[in-house]
Design a protein around this motif. Structure first.
Motif, PDB file in Angstrom:
ATOM      1  N   ARG A 273       0.830  -1.213   0.000  1.00 35.70           N
ATOM      2  CA  ARG A 273       0.000   0.000   0.000  1.00 35.70           C
ATOM      3  C   ARG A 273       0.862   1.260   0.000  1.00 35.70           C
ATOM      4  O   ARG A 273       0.564   2.228  -0.692  1.00 35.70           O
ATOM      5  N   GLY A 274       1.908   1.214   0.795  1.00 40.24           N
ATOM      6  CA  GLY A 274       2.799   2.380   0.891  1.00 40.24           C
ATOM      7  C   GLY A 274       3.470   2.686  -0.429  1.00 40.24           C
ATOM      8  O   GLY A 274       3.572   3.845  -0.839  1.00 40.24           O
ATOM      9  N   SER A 275       3.917   1.637  -1.138  1.00 40.31           N
ATOM     10  CA  SER A 275       4.622   1.904  -2.402  1.00 40.31           C
ATOM     11  C   SER A 275       3.646   2.400  -3.465  1.00 40.31           C
ATOM     12  O   SER A 275       4.001   3.216  -4.306  1.00 40.31           O
ATOM     13  N   SER A 276       2.385   1.940  -3.389  1.00 44.63           N
ATOM     14  CA  SER A 276       1.414   2.449  -4.365  1.00 44.63           C
ATOM     15  C   SER A 276       1.109   3.926  -4.127  1.00 44.63           C
ATOM     16  O   SER A 276       0.618   4.620  -4.996  1.00 44.63           O
ATOM     17  N   ARG A 277       1.391   4.403  -2.899  1.00 44.96           N
ATOM     18  CA  ARG A 277       1.181   5.832  -2.607  1.00 44.96           C
ATOM     19  C   ARG A 277       2.499   6.605  -2.628  1.00 44.96           C
ATOM     20  O   ARG A 277       2.556   7.749  -2.169  1.00 44.96           O
ATOM     21  N   ASN A 278       3.541   5.924  -3.091  1.00 45.43           N
ATOM     22  CA  ASN A 278       4.878   6.547  -3.175  1.00 45.43           C
ATOM     23  C   ASN A 278       5.422   6.997  -1.836  1.00 45.43           C
ATOM     24  O   ASN A 278       6.139   7.997  -1.745  1.00 45.43           O
ATOM     25  N   TYR A 279       5.074   6.283  -0.750  1.00 42.08           N
ATOM     26  CA  TYR A 279       5.667   6.596   0.541  1.00 42.08           C
ATOM     27  C   TYR A 279       7.075   6.005   0.570  1.00 42.08           C
ATOM     28  O   TYR A 279       7.314   4.931   0.014  1.00 42.08           O
ATOM     29  N   ARG A 315       0.086  11.146   8.193  1.00 41.74           N
ATOM     30  CA  ARG A 315      -0.448  11.309   6.831  1.00 41.74           C
ATOM     31  C   ARG A 315      -0.987   9.975   6.307  1.00 41.74           C
ATOM     32  O   ARG A 315      -2.073   9.907   5.746  1.00 41.74           O
ATOM     33  N   ALA A 316      -0.209   8.910   6.523  1.00 40.55           N
ATOM     34  CA  ALA A 316      -0.619   7.591   6.023  1.00 40.55           C
ATOM     35  C   ALA A 316      -1.948   7.168   6.635  1.00 40.55           C
ATOM     36  O   ALA A 316      -2.812   6.610   5.953  1.00 40.55           O
ATOM     37  N   GLU A 319      -4.853   9.549   5.361  1.00 39.34           N
ATOM     38  CA  GLU A 319      -5.177   9.363   3.938  1.00 39.34           C
ATOM     39  C   GLU A 319      -5.742   7.975   3.665  1.00 39.34           C
ATOM     40  O   GLU A 319      -5.940   7.591   2.517  1.00 39.34           O
ATOM     41  N   SER A 320      -5.974   7.231   4.743  1.00 39.07           N
ATOM     42  CA  SER A 320      -6.267   5.802   4.553  1.00 39.07           C
ATOM     43  C   SER A 320      -7.704   5.495   4.231  1.00 39.07           C
ATOM     44  O   SER A 320      -8.049   4.343   4.007  1.00 39.07           O
ATOM     45  N   SER A 323      -9.000   2.450   2.137  1.00 36.31           N
ATOM     46  CA  SER A 323      -7.894   1.588   1.707  1.00 36.31           C
ATOM     47  C   SER A 323      -8.260   0.136   1.927  1.00 36.31           C
ATOM     48  O   SER A 323      -9.116  -0.184   2.717  1.00 36.31           O
TER      49      SER A 323
END
Lengths: 323, 171
Positions: A273-279, A315-316, A319-320, A323
């Motif tokens: 999930r994090g990589s899909s949001r560019n975290y 933020r994560a 913004e969830s 999700s």
């Protein structure tokens, strides 16, 4: 090659600017104190501006070595661009395995990308990871903006060796170190490596004890212990906030409960999930993103009560939705 | 802004904060009478004694709720099981409620704020699985519950733990 007179001119100019470097080093130390508390990473912190006489010695050495960067003009223009450790901050960890995670905390505290790559393992025995922190951000005071602070991260055992070895090597007091001193220094180096290993074993054994016990996890540091045992490596991120999220939503919060929550699996889900949001990669953020399947509303309610600057974790969570 | 006293509606709103996800709301206050007062102020006939349990029953929005008190200063609100209706006359329930409140202690170690602890089901399989919980505080200015992430969270858990076994065994 710098003459003694030229070195004197650089030192006089530096004396006038020393307050700026003291303030810069103190600023970095204070910011790091907050960040390490948030990461639940136990460290010892100190900071200083380089003493003028130590700078003088360094300039003499570099002059003798013929280092081409050490020219009068650039040194008078901005000594800090040439001697990057005139403002310095030291971070000492107990467990040597936390040297890199601590260096990562430093990088992220000042918005620096990537992995710290200045990892020193010198033939002299010096061990530390260095991070150069340029204070270019708008939130720094004008008086220190543009200064560079060198942050050195090392283990407490290595620190003992690094300091004593440095003093003997560079502060000669006009008496060269003899063979017996060199042999004893080798003993010290060996002893510091042994101490590093003993601290690692002790931390591992303590983690196993906590695992086996049913005692409630009552601090962020203990939670870090437990998770690092599961992950079999140091973790990054705001462990203190993760502790608060879990403590407010799970009862009892024990090592056994953490196992039941399967944080490793949660972290895998969260990483996707994090990589899909560019975290950027962050263990705590990934664990939390993975746990949102269970605790989305609860975590959002808790995170919305957090004051202070918006971190990646907050933020994560905020913004969830969906999700 | 005036200070709003905790009401029965507030207790229900606290329990239903996340819908049906949580089974119980443990309310903690320095003086548990603050919580009991909400019941005592109900209209005659609205508060009844639960059948076979040391609990008080009241209804809101077509649902029945139970309230139990523990001397340590905890009041637990749960949804009443199907068919659980009050059996005693209101005056009897009121006098028993008064006695239950009188038995509670004024714990100065507890915060003056009213804190709530939602207790939900197990988060995993197995008898010793952790349970889902959530810590809240009641804001007397707005009359709303909100997530509590303050320094008293540890103390709340300790106090609650003392009462938990007794309240569970009571149903």
């Amino acid at each position: 090659m710098l003459s003694e007179d030229q070195i004197g001119r650089v030192i006089e100019a530096y004396r006038l600017q020393m307050a700026r470097y003291e303030a810069a080093a103190k600023f970095v130390e204070q910011r790091l104190r907050r960040e390490f508390r948030a990461a639940a990473l136990p460290v010892l912190l100190s900071s200083r501006a380089k003493h003028p006489e130590d700078l003088r010695e360094k300039l003499r050495r570099r002059a003798i070595e013929g280092d081409p960067r050490f020219e009068l003009e650039p040194l008078l223009n901005d000594v800090n661009q040439v001697v990057t450790d005139v403002a310095g901050c030291r971070v000492i960890v107990y467990d040597p395995r936390l040297e890199m995670p601590a260096a990562l905390v430093v990088q992220r505290a000042f918005g620096l990308d990537g992995i710290p790559d200045e990892v020193h393992r010198k033939p002299s025995g010096y061990r530390a990871t260095h991070v150069l922190v340029p204070l270019a951000q708008a939130d720094t005071e004008l008086s220190i903006r543009g200064a560079i602070c060198e942050v050195q991260v090392t283990s407490i055992a290595s620190h003992v060796f690094n300091e004593i070895e440095h003093d003997i090597r560079y502060k000669t007091k006009n008496v060269a170190a003899g063979a017996r001193v060199h042999r004893t220094l080798e003993d010290l180096q060996h002893a510091s490596r042994v101490l590093d290993r003993v601290v690692e074993w002790l931390q591992d054994e303590r983690a196993r004890e906590i695992d086996r016990s049913k005692k409630t996890i009552d601090s962020a540091e203990t939670l870090r212990f437990v998770i690092e045992r599961i992950f079999e490596r140091p973790i990054t991120g705001e462990v203190e906030k993760l502790f608060r999220l879990l403590q407010r939503s799970t009862d009892p919060l024990t090592a056994h409960a953490i196992e039941k929550l399967d944080l490793l699996q949660a972290a895998h889900r969260g990483a996707e999930r994090g990589s899909s949001r560019n975290y950027r990669p962050d263990d705590v953020v990934e664990i939390v993103l993975g746990l949102l399947d269970r605790f989305q509303e609860e975590f959002r309610a808790i995170a919305s009560s957090w004051r202070g600057p918006q971190t990646l974790l907050k933020r994560a969570i905020m913004e969830s939705e969906g999700s | 802004m005036s200070i709003k006293q905790l009401s029965v509606d507030d207790l229900v709103r606290g329990l239903e904060y996340f819908g049906d996800r949580y089974e119980a709301l443990d309310v903690m206050a320095r003086d548990t009478r603050d919580v009991g007062r909400a019941l005592l102020e109900q209209k005659p006939g609205e508060v009844r004694l639960a059948s076979g349990e040391p609990a008080f029953v009241f209804a809101r929005g077509g649902r029945a709720y139970q309230l139990r008190f523990h001397p340590s200063g905890i009041a637990r609100v749960t949804r009443a099981k199907n068919g659980a209706v009050g059996v005693s006359e209101n005056p009897v329930a009121r006098s028993l409620l008064g006695a239950a409140l009188a038995a509670t202690v004024l714990d100065h170690a507890l915060p003056s704020a009213i804190l709530g602890f939602l207790v939900g089901g197990p988060l995993a399989a197995g008898p010793d699985a952790p349970r889902r919980v959530f810590t809240m505080s009641y804001d007397p200015q707005t009359g709303e519950w909100q997530a509590y992430d303050g320094p008293l969270a540890n103390r709340v858990r300790e106090v609650r733990l003392e009462a938990d076994a007794a309240l569970r065994s009571a149903g």
